[in-house]
Motif scaffolding. Structure first.
Motif, PDB file in Angstrom:
ATOM      1  N   MET A 100      34.328  31.636  46.294  1.00  0.00           N
ATOM      2  CA  MET A 100      35.061  31.008  45.199  1.00  0.00           C
ATOM      3  C   MET A 100      36.228  31.906  44.809  1.00  0.00           C
ATOM      4  N   ALA A 101      37.415  31.354  44.880  1.00  0.00           N
ATOM      5  CA  ALA A 101      38.604  32.139  44.571  1.00  0.00           C
ATOM      6  C   ALA A 101      38.677  32.431  43.090  1.00  0.00           C
ATOM      7  N   ASN A 102      39.442  33.498  42.812  1.00  0.00           N
ATOM      8  CA  ASN A 102      39.621  33.837  41.410  1.00  0.00           C
ATOM      9  C   ASN A 102      40.388  32.737  40.686  1.00  0.00           C
ATOM     10  N   VAL A 103      40.151  32.622  39.378  1.00  0.00           N
ATOM     11  CA  VAL A 103      40.808  31.621  38.559  1.00  0.00           C
ATOM     12  C   VAL A 103      42.171  32.120  38.160  1.00  0.00           C
ATOM     13  N   GLU A 104      43.143  31.212  38.068  1.00  0.00           N
ATOM     14  CA  GLU A 104      44.482  31.598  37.637  1.00  0.00           C
ATOM     15  C   GLU A 104      44.855  30.806  36.403  1.00  0.00           C
ATOM     16  N   SER A 105      45.350  31.491  35.397  1.00  0.00           N
ATOM     17  CA  SER A 105      45.717  30.830  34.143  1.00  0.00           C
ATOM     18  C   SER A 105      47.023  30.086  34.309  1.00  0.00           C
ATOM     19  N   ALA A 106      47.354  29.323  33.247  1.00  0.00           N
ATOM     20  CA  ALA A 106      48.589  28.543  33.265  1.00  0.00           C
ATOM     21  C   ALA A 106      49.818  29.430  33.340  1.00  0.00           C
ATOM     22  N   LYS A 107      49.697  30.686  32.952  1.00  0.00           N
ATOM     23  CA  LYS A 107      50.834  31.601  32.974  1.00  0.00           C
ATOM     24  C   LYS A 107      50.933  32.378  34.283  1.00  0.00           C
ATOM     25  N   GLY A 108      50.042  32.066  35.246  1.00  0.00           N
ATOM     26  CA  GLY A 108      50.124  32.719  36.534  1.00  0.00           C
ATOM     27  C   GLY A 108      49.373  34.024  36.620  1.00  0.00           C
ATOM     28  N   VAL A 109      48.526  34.352  35.651  1.00  0.00           N
ATOM     29  CA  VAL A 109      47.797  35.608  35.649  1.00  0.00           C
ATOM     30  C   VAL A 109      46.371  35.363  36.090  1.00  0.00           C
ATOM     31  N   GLU A 110      45.856  36.218  36.931  1.00  0.00           N
ATOM     32  CA  GLU A 110      44.509  36.043  37.434  1.00  0.00           C
ATOM     33  C   GLU A 110      43.463  36.303  36.359  1.00  0.00           C
ATOM     34  N   CYS A 111      42.451  35.437  36.345  1.00  0.00           N
ATOM     35  CA  CYS A 111      41.277  35.640  35.506  1.00  0.00           C
ATOM     36  C   CYS A 111      40.106  35.868  36.446  1.00  0.00           C
ATOM     37  N   TYR A 112      39.308  36.857  36.184  1.00  0.00           N
ATOM     38  CA  TYR A 112      38.262  37.262  37.109  1.00  0.00           C
ATOM     39  C   TYR A 112      36.988  36.460  36.890  1.00  0.00           C
ATOM     40  N   THR A 113      36.398  36.010  37.996  1.00  0.00           N
ATOM     41  CA  THR A 113      35.239  35.128  37.929  1.00  0.00           C
ATOM     42  C   THR A 113      33.957  35.933  37.757  1.00  0.00           C
ATOM     43  N   VAL A 114      33.071  35.405  36.921  1.00  0.00           N
ATOM     44  CA  VAL A 114      31.875  36.147  36.519  1.00  0.00           C
ATOM     45  C   VAL A 114      30.640  35.260  36.623  1.00  0.00           C
ATOM     46  N   LYS A 130      22.728  37.329  45.843  1.00  0.00           N
ATOM     47  CA  LYS A 130      23.341  37.179  47.171  1.00  0.00           C
ATOM     48  C   LYS A 130      24.178  35.900  47.252  1.00  0.00           C
ATOM     49  N   GLN A 131      23.682  34.810  46.691  1.00  0.00           N
ATOM     50  CA  GLN A 131      24.438  33.556  46.685  1.00  0.00           C
ATOM     51  C   GLN A 131      25.757  33.730  45.945  1.00  0.00           C
ATOM     52  N   TRP A 132      25.722  34.380  44.799  1.00  0.00           N
ATOM     53  CA  TRP A 132      26.935  34.549  43.994  1.00  0.00           C
ATOM     54  C   TRP A 132      27.915  35.518  44.639  1.00  0.00           C
ATOM     55  N   CYS A 133      27.401  36.519  45.351  1.00  0.00           N
ATOM     56  CA  CYS A 133      28.284  37.484  46.035  1.00  0.00           C
ATOM     57  C   CYS A 133      28.832  36.918  47.335  1.00  0.00           C
ATOM     58  N   ASP A 134      27.932  36.469  48.193  1.00  0.00           N
ATOM     59  CA  ASP A 134      28.288  36.151  49.571  1.00  0.00           C
ATOM     60  C   ASP A 134      28.871  34.752  49.752  1.00  0.00           C
ATOM     61  N   VAL A 135      28.450  33.812  48.918  1.00  0.00           N
ATOM     62  CA  VAL A 135      28.917  32.429  49.050  1.00  0.00           C
ATOM     63  C   VAL A 135      29.940  32.090  47.963  1.00  0.00           C
ATOM     64  N   GLU A 136      29.567  32.311  46.711  1.00  0.00           N
ATOM     65  CA  GLU A 136      30.478  31.993  45.612  1.00  0.00           C
ATOM     66  C   GLU A 136      31.617  33.008  45.498  1.00  0.00           C
ATOM     67  N   LYS A 137      31.366  34.231  45.987  1.00  0.00           N
ATOM     68  CA  LYS A 137      32.367  35.305  45.994  1.00  0.00           C
ATOM     69  C   LYS A 137      32.917  35.581  44.584  1.00  0.00           C
ATOM     70  N   GLY A 187      26.914  48.806  41.012  1.00  0.00           N
ATOM     71  CA  GLY A 187      27.400  49.031  42.365  1.00  0.00           C
ATOM     72  C   GLY A 187      28.274  47.907  42.864  1.00  0.00           C
ATOM     73  N   ILE A 188      28.618  47.996  44.149  1.00  0.00           N
ATOM     74  CA  ILE A 188      29.535  47.032  44.768  1.00  0.00           C
ATOM     75  C   ILE A 188      28.857  46.424  45.991  1.00  0.00           C
ATOM     76  N   ARG A 189      28.960  45.112  46.117  1.00  0.00           N
ATOM     77  CA  ARG A 189      28.548  44.411  47.327  1.00  0.00           C
ATOM     78  C   ARG A 189      29.757  43.612  47.798  1.00  0.00           C
ATOM     79  N   GLU A 190      30.260  43.933  48.992  1.00  0.00           N
ATOM     80  CA  GLU A 190      31.496  43.336  49.495  1.00  0.00           C
ATOM     81  C   GLU A 190      32.602  43.518  48.449  1.00  0.00           C
ATOM     82  N   LYS A 191      33.091  42.424  47.834  1.00  0.00           N
ATOM     83  CA  LYS A 191      34.157  42.541  46.839  1.00  0.00           C
ATOM     84  C   LYS A 191      33.671  42.109  45.453  1.00  0.00           C
ATOM     85  N   THR A 192      32.383  42.322  45.213  1.00  0.00           N
ATOM     86  CA  THR A 192      31.797  41.953  43.927  1.00  0.00           C
ATOM     87  C   THR A 192      31.191  43.184  43.257  1.00  0.00           C
ATOM     88  N   ILE A 193      31.509  43.383  41.993  1.00  0.00           N
ATOM     89  CA  ILE A 193      30.856  44.430  41.204  1.00  0.00           C
ATOM     90  C   ILE A 193      29.598  43.841  40.571  1.00  0.00           C
TER      91      ILE A 193
END
Length: 646
Positions: free
Chosen positions: A1-15, A67-74, A130-136
């Protein structure tokens, strides 16, 4: 799942927020830390909580979700709450550690050290990060206080950390936060001045001059559907309480199945007036040896009836032992009376009855253990629920706590409708408060009247704080538009620490409608819900029905908490507005046509309270387009029912 982007073009981090708790997995209302963490993270406006879940303290379930949230939902960040202590079932760190590719001891140390400054018991928590792939991934305690302290300790460094594990330098995060907004954080530049001020809220500063106010609303216009969705996320069912079975139970929603404690009837009872007999005796003349009446003090119902005898009995009277049937009085004749003429001595039976005829056996209506009312059932004034509960000996039941609603009007120009003085030029009578208090009473909700407060920031803040300490949901009217004295939003954000989830809705009437929450305001961690409704009377009433009433129903435990939608045929043409409209109308049933008809209440301007008088529905009309400018007479439309059908 890609990161969310606000209406102003700034990334919001998915949690993702994972609550680990045996108790909460069985009853989600027990989870206080999960919703609290969601509010804390989203209050920073750079985080968007996309996933929430509750699992028991089970190793495999914890790992599978992460694992689902890290590896699939990203997702960018996963926070678990619960299972980090010394308890036998506390295994969250052990489940998380094998999943990590890198440890983050600095984050862990920061969480523990900050908590230790507040309580020595923080030493009994065993967090891991810790970190798994690109998820804290970070684990925090399950307690409301502990989870809040841990999250707040590191929340400001997490965007930088996420940017780094994506391969960036962190400078991207800093520059975005300096120059833009992300769902609420923005850098406001005044064209007439070169000075710059950075704020973590959208509203104008309370101390700023009117010349520096924003000329356009900073709040994104959202649809009614999206507004309701945001409200639903925060409209959590209130705690369960135990209450007595009486008339005050009306309007409550049961939080348990209710079981009959006593049978109905509790004794063998006659279903009519007549004579208890031994059925095998058949027709004939028999002596009357007693009487059994439904008074609880029968003279002879406890004496055994022998063959060849009968007992006079009334409807509901206990059938005496030995009797096997009841003969109705119409099938008998008096043969002989006592000398004084007051007693029946002999009676002739004219019919043959069967065994058990005209007798209600013990428990034939309801037996012990029968479910007489079900969980999530609404107790009404007309459905007989209270009578059923009382009949089987139920003295008290568990229900969802019913919300206390507060209603407050704002504005220097607003005058109490009971004020006897002559109305001054520029003043208006307060119709909002009386109307909303009446709706609350009619729909079964307790409402507190907090009166009228003028456009003074300190007085508004004081009144809001007082009201919020007494209610679950607070409704204000006025002060939410773009005027220099529209102070509600900045006071909520800047003085009370509220999170404004939306401040404009694409609808007519009610565009400035505002919804905010204050997390952790109650001792039990329950959010306070705040609705800032427009000051125009019609707008206030319409938005109350559209947003507030469904919310009250939902947090009360209503299974069907939305208001009913019917289909009705227009009796007149209606021209459409550029915004979706909630048009006041009267729905009635036409018996000849066999359909519901909808008649407009006339001119629909939002200040014209007459358009609400006698209306029982809101027609849900689409926005105007080049192809569709009006709905013609005879068109079938959806209508939200807000009153009784005519």
């Amino acid at each position: 799942m890609a990161n969310v982007e606000s209406a102003k073009g700034v990334e919001c981090y998915t949690v993702g927020i994972l609550t680990v708790s045996d108790t909460s997995s069985k009853d989600s209302t027990k989870d206080l830390s999960g919703p609290s963490l969601k509010n804390i993270l989203e209050s920073k406006r750079v985080f968007s909580v996309l996933k929430t879940k509750i699992v028991p303290d089970e190793f495999d379930e914890i790992q599978e979700t992460v694992k689902q949230w890290c590896d699939v939902e990203k997702l960018d960040l996963i926070v678990t709450t619960g299972g980090t202590g010394f308890g036998v079932r506390d295994i969250t760190p052990e489940a998380i550690q094998p999943l990590l590719h890198k440890l983050c001891p600095g984050i862990t140390q920061k969480m523990v050290s900050d908590s230790l400054q507040k309580t020595p018991f923080a030493a009994l928590s065993r967090p891991i990060s810790g970190i798994r792939e690109k998820t804290i991934i970070m684990t925090v305690p399950g307690s409301l206080k502990g989870s809040k302290e841990n999250a707040e300790a590191v929340i400001d460094i997490l965007p930088h950390a996420i940017d780094l594990i994506r391969g960036g330098t962190g400078e991207n995060v800093h520059s975005q936060l300096r120059d833009h907004q992300c769902a609420g954080d923005f850098h406001h530049k005044h064209d007439h001045a070169k000075n710059v001020s950075t704020r973590s809220f959208l509203s104008d500063p309370l101390s700023g001059p009117v010349t520096q106010r924003q000329r356009k609303s900073p709040y994104q216009m959202i649809s009614v559907k999206d507004a309701l969705s945001k409200i639903t996320e925060h409209a959590n069912t209130l705690p369960i309480i135990t209450v007595p079975v009486n008339q005050n139970l009306i309007g409550a929603v049961l939080a348990e199945n209710v079981i009959a404690k006593e049978p109905v009837p509790g004794y063998r009872a006659s279903i009519l007036d007549g004579y208890a007999v031994v059925a095998n005796d058949g027709p004939g003349i028999y002596p009357v040896v007693g009487v059994s009446i439904a008074s609880g003090s029968s003279e002879s119902f406890d004496k055994e009836l022998k063959p060849g005898q009968i007992t006079r009995i009334t409807t509901g009277g206990p059938v005496p032992p030995g009797a096997t049937a009841v003969v109705m009085v119409e099938d008998t004749t008096l043969v002989r009376a006592s000398a004084d003429g007051f007693q029946e001595m002999e009676v002739q039976i004219h019919v043959q009855v069967r065994d058990n005829e005209n007798i209600r056996e013990v428990g034939s209506d309801l037996s012990v253990g029968t479910v007489v009312a079900r969980k999530d059932e609404l107790v009404t004034a007309v459905g007989g629920e209270i009578g059923v509960l009382a009949s089987v000996g139920v003295k008290e039941v568990q229900v969802y706590k019913r919300p206390v609603l507060g209603i407050l009007s704002t504005g220097n120009e607003v005058v109490d409708h009971n004020d006897l003085s002559e109305l001054k030029y520029g003043a208006v009578r307060d119709s909002n408060r009386p109307a909303l208090l009446a709706i609350a009473k009619a729909t079964g909700f307790e409402a507190k009247d907090f009166g009228i407060v003028g456009d003074d920031p300190k007085e508004i803040e004081r009144t809001l704080r007082s009201a919020l300490s007494q209610v679950d949901v607070l409704v204000t009217t006025g002060g939410v538009s773009m005027g220099e004295l529209d102070l509600l939003k900045p006071i909520l954000e800047q003085s009370l620490g509220a999170i404004i989830h939306f401040g404009r809705v694409k609808m007519k009437p009610g565009k400035p409608t505002t919804f905010a929450t204050i997390p952790g305001y109650s001792p039990d961690g329950q959010e306070k819900l705040i609705f800032g409704l427009p000051g125009n009377p019609v707008s206030a009433v319409v938005t109350f029905y559209l947003f507030v009433l469904p919310t009250l129903r939902k947090i009360s435990g209503y299974e069907n908490w939305t208001l009913p939608i019917l289909q009705a045929e227009l009796t007149n043409d209606i021209f459409l507005d550029p915004r979706p409209e909630y048009h006041r109308a009267i729905i009635s049933y036409d018996r000849e046509k066999g359909k519901l008809l909808a008649s407009s209440t006339g001119h629909q301007i939002s200040s014209r309270i007459l358009s609400v008088r006698s209306c029982n529905s809101l027609l849900i009309l689409p926005e105007k387009t080049d192809e569709l400018t009006k709905l013609s007479k005879g068109t079938t439309v959806d209508a939200m029912l807000i009153g009784q059908l005519h």
